[in-house]
Design an enzyme around this catalytic site. Structure first.
Site, PDB file in Angstrom:
ATOM      1  N   ASN A   1       2.013  -2.166   5.746  1.00  0.00           N
ATOM      2  CA  ASN A   1       1.460  -1.035   5.672  1.00  0.00           C
ATOM      3  C   ASN A   1      -0.228  -0.748   5.043  1.00  0.00           C
ATOM      4  OD1 ASN A   1       1.402   2.345   5.898  1.00  0.00           O
ATOM      5  ND2 ASN A   1       0.849   1.704   3.870  1.00  0.00           N
TER       6      ASN A   1
ATOM      7  N   GLY B   1       0.672  -1.357  -0.103  1.00  0.00           N
ATOM      8  CA  GLY B   1       0.073  -0.067   0.214  1.00  0.00           C
ATOM      9  C   GLY B   1       0.842   1.256  -0.012  1.00  0.00           C
TER      10      GLY B   1
ATOM     11  N   LYS C   1      -5.981  -4.760  13.418  1.00  0.00           N
ATOM     12  CA  LYS C   1      -4.593  -4.369  14.000  1.00  0.00           C
ATOM     13  C   LYS C   1      -4.127  -5.048  15.138  1.00  0.00           C
ATOM     14  CE  LYS C   1      -4.030  -0.744  11.151  1.00  0.00           C
ATOM     15  NZ  LYS C   1      -3.094  -1.085   9.829  1.00  0.00           N
TER      16      LYS C   1
ATOM     17  N   SER D   1      -1.686   0.823  15.051  1.00  0.00           N
ATOM     18  CA  SER D   1      -2.665   2.030  15.055  1.00  0.00           C
ATOM     19  C   SER D   1      -2.670   2.331  16.513  1.00  0.00           C
ATOM     20  CB  SER D   1      -4.027   2.043  14.632  1.00  0.00           C
ATOM     21  OG  SER D   1      -4.892   3.037  14.986  1.00  0.00           O
TER      22      SER D   1
ATOM     23  N   SER E   1       1.407   3.680  -2.703  1.00  0.00           N
ATOM     24  CA  SER E   1       0.993   4.331  -3.642  1.00  0.00           C
ATOM     25  C   SER E   1       0.566   5.744  -3.335  1.00  0.00           C
ATOM     26  CB  SER E   1      -0.286   3.940  -4.892  1.00  0.00           C
ATOM     27  OG  SER E   1      -1.379   3.413  -3.848  1.00  0.00           O
TER      28      SER E   1
ATOM     29  N   TYR F   1     -11.798  -2.876  12.521  1.00  0.00           N
ATOM     30  CA  TYR F   1     -10.483  -2.425  12.415  1.00  0.00           C
ATOM     31  C   TYR F   1      -9.489  -2.792  13.566  1.00  0.00           C
ATOM     32  CZ  TYR F   1      -6.845   1.414  11.449  1.00  0.00           C
ATOM     33  OH  TYR F   1      -5.621   1.996  11.443  1.00  0.00           O
TER      34      TYR F   1
HETATM   35  N1  NAP Z   1      -4.198   7.823   8.524  1.00  0.00           N
HETATM   36  C1  NAP Z   1      -4.326   7.407   9.648  1.00  0.00           C
HETATM   37  O1  NAP Z   1      -4.763   8.486  10.630  1.00  0.00           O
HETATM   38  C2  NAP Z   1      -3.764   6.350  10.487  1.00  0.00           C
HETATM   39  C3  NAP Z   1      -3.594   6.223  11.840  1.00  0.00           C
HETATM   40  C4  NAP Z   1      -3.282   5.083  12.186  1.00  0.00           C
HETATM   41  C5  NAP Z   1      -3.066   3.955  11.421  1.00  0.00           C
HETATM   42  N2  NAP Z   1      -3.117   4.072   9.959  1.00  0.00           N
HETATM   43  C6  NAP Z   1      -2.506   2.856   9.290  1.00  0.00           C
HETATM   44  O2  NAP Z   1      -1.581   3.227   8.332  1.00  0.00           O
HETATM   45  C7  NAP Z   1      -1.444   2.480   7.062  1.00  0.00           C
HETATM   46  C8  NAP Z   1      -1.676   3.645   6.084  1.00  0.00           C
HETATM   47  O3  NAP Z   1      -2.689   4.424   5.953  1.00  0.00           O
HETATM   48  P1  NAP Z   1      -3.067   5.732   5.187  1.00  0.00           P
HETATM   49  O4  NAP Z   1      -3.808   6.673   6.173  1.00  0.00           O
HETATM   50  O5  NAP Z   1      -1.830   5.778   4.460  1.00  0.00           O
HETATM   51  O6  NAP Z   1      -4.172   5.075   4.053  1.00  0.00           O
HETATM   52  P2  NAP Z   1      -4.603   5.556   2.552  1.00  0.00           P
HETATM   53  O7  NAP Z   1      -4.303   7.055   2.558  1.00  0.00           O
HETATM   54  O8  NAP Z   1      -6.109   5.159   2.404  1.00  0.00           O
HETATM   55  O9  NAP Z   1      -3.735   4.894   1.647  1.00  0.00           O
HETATM   56  C9  NAP Z   1      -3.921   3.577   1.745  1.00  0.00           C
HETATM   57  C10 NAP Z   1      -2.939   2.862   0.851  1.00  0.00           C
HETATM   58  O10 NAP Z   1      -3.058   1.440   0.986  1.00  0.00           O
HETATM   59  C11 NAP Z   1      -3.374   0.780  -0.362  1.00  0.00           C
HETATM   60  N3  NAP Z   1      -4.264  -0.095  -0.036  1.00  0.00           N
HETATM   61  C12 NAP Z   1      -5.546  -0.196   0.345  1.00  0.00           C
HETATM   62  N4  NAP Z   1      -5.986  -1.330   0.433  1.00  0.00           N
HETATM   63  C13 NAP Z   1      -5.105  -2.271  -0.269  1.00  0.00           C
HETATM   64  C14 NAP Z   1      -5.106  -3.178  -0.553  1.00  0.00           C
HETATM   65  N5  NAP Z   1      -6.297  -4.159  -0.289  1.00  0.00           N
HETATM   66  N6  NAP Z   1      -4.076  -3.946  -1.243  1.00  0.00           N
HETATM   67  C15 NAP Z   1      -3.040  -3.262  -1.523  1.00  0.00           C
HETATM   68  N7  NAP Z   1      -2.949  -1.850  -1.120  1.00  0.00           N
HETATM   69  C16 NAP Z   1      -4.188  -1.456  -0.469  1.00  0.00           C
HETATM   70  C17 NAP Z   1      -3.694   2.170  -1.178  1.00  0.00           C
HETATM   71  O11 NAP Z   1      -3.696   1.776  -2.413  1.00  0.00           O
HETATM   72  P3  NAP Z   1      -4.599   2.260  -3.803  1.00  0.00           P
HETATM   73  O12 NAP Z   1      -4.757   3.668  -3.918  1.00  0.00           O
HETATM   74  O13 NAP Z   1      -4.089   1.660  -4.927  1.00  0.00           O
HETATM   75  O14 NAP Z   1      -5.884   1.432  -3.310  1.00  0.00           O
HETATM   76  C18 NAP Z   1      -3.016   3.227  -0.829  1.00  0.00           C
HETATM   77  O15 NAP Z   1      -1.504   3.241  -1.039  1.00  0.00           O
HETATM   78  C19 NAP Z   1      -2.923   1.702   7.251  1.00  0.00           C
HETATM   79  O16 NAP Z   1      -2.828   0.362   7.699  1.00  0.00           O
HETATM   80  C20 NAP Z   1      -3.733   2.401   8.263  1.00  0.00           C
HETATM   81  O17 NAP Z   1      -4.519   1.593   9.118  1.00  0.00           O
HETATM   82  C21 NAP Z   1      -3.504   5.132   9.640  1.00  0.00           C
END
Ligand code: NAP
Length: 260
Positions: free
Chosen positions: A93, A15, A163, A146, A17, A159
């Site tokens: 990730n 993930g 996690k 998280s 991108s 979720y």
């Molecule tokens: N943002 C927050 O506040 C936060 C807080 C705590 C933890 N996290 C964790 O951090 C990680 C990244 O989160 P983010 O905020 O960067 O998320 P995001 O902005 O939604 O980006 C998600 C990324 O993961 C990819 N992805 C989603 N589903 C996928 C799948 N089934 N297979 C392969 N790639 C997939 C997406 O690719 P495409 O665009 O190609 O779909 C994108 O590159 C996650 O595990 C999330 O739970 C986030």
């Protein structure tokens, strides 16, 4: 210390991108690692990450696969190794949010989908890449969890279940694979400025702009993807060679201030 401490290493970031994964891929690549940039739908965005790394003299490849799908996960592992060589640095990730419903109203299919995406297929991917991780001079696995796992807030079950299971995978792996030179650690972000973070803030607070939250944060701003990437870079660097089985919360003191 060398400016490219990860020279010669091969990383795969699921993930990557967009959002946190993108910054991790860029940080690892700038530090000298060859990087597999996994994406699900965002071919163009993944291509931009690869182009940026290649323009900087690095080696990177975009790899399409949904980590929600077991067959895709197997193919991802095999294509990463075929393109770059044995992966010795894996960042788990990729993740999806759940719908925010209480357990009483949650469709069991959602639980299965979310837990598969975060944890069960992370187990599958790690297991398939273990021969290369073991054979390397040093192996690293970093799981992006998280801070929500510590809160277990109402409405978060699929979720937080995903996690919590991901963390169980990481800490068990740390114990199992230490003698094979593999370091396994968890980074647990609080709210981060990404598409996922923005959707959460819109749904919970009705805010269109996450920057509106900056002023009320203990350190004056919401956590950025680069803050998470910096923690991953530290954990995988030679300086953290003796660090394994640890969980680093990166949330700008938000959980600390709640306890205080
Ligand atoms: N943002 C927050 O506040 C936060 C807080 C705590 C933890 N996290 C964790 O951090 C990680 C990244 O989160 P983010 O905020 O960067 O998320 P995001 O902005 O939604 O980006 C998600 C990324 O993961 C990819 N992805 C989603 N589903 C996928 C799948 N089934 N297979 C392969 N790639 C997939 C997406 O690719 P495409 O665009 O190609 O779909 C994108 O590159 C996650 O595990 C999330 O739970 C986030």
């Amino acid at each position: 210390m060398t400016l490219r401490p990860l020279e010669g290493r091969v990383a795969l970031v699921t993930g990557s991108s967009r959002g946190i994964g993108r910054e991790i891929a860029l940080a690892l690549g700038r530090a000298g690692a060859a990087v597999g940039v996994n994406y699900r739908r965002g071919a163009e965005e993944a291509g931009e990450v690869v182009a940026e790394l290649v323009a900087g003299g690095g080696r990177a490849v975009a790899l399409q696969a949904s980590v929600s799908d077991g067959a895709d996960v197997d193919r991802l592992a095999d294509e990463a190794v075929a393109a770059l060589g044995p992966v010795d640095l894996l960042v788990l990730n990729a993740g999806i949010a759940s719908r925010g419903l209480p357990i009483a109203d949650t469709d069991p299919d959602e639980v299965v989908r979310v837990v598969y995406t975060h944890a069960i297929n992370a187990h599958r991917l790690t297991s398939r890449l273990l021969p290369g991780l073991r054979a390397a001079a040093r192996g690293d696995v970093v799981a992006i969890s998280s801070s929500e796992v510590s809160a277990m807030r109402p409405g978060g079950a699929p979720y937080t279940m995903g996690k919590a299971a991901l963390e169980a995978l990481a800490f068990t792996l740390a114990n199992e694979e230490a003698h094979n030179g593999i370091r396994v650690n968890v980074v647990a972000p609080g709210l981060v400025v990404t598409d996922m973070g923005a959707k959460l803030v819109k749904a919970k607070l009705g805010l269109d702009d996450m920057a509106a939250l900056d002023a009320e944060q203990p350190f004056g701003r919401v956590t950025r993807p680069s803050d998470i990437a910096n923690a991953v870079l530290f954990l995988t660097s030679p300086g953290a060679a003796m660090v394994t089985g640890q969980r680093i919360v990166v949330d700008g003191a938000v959980s600390a201030s709640l306890e205080g």
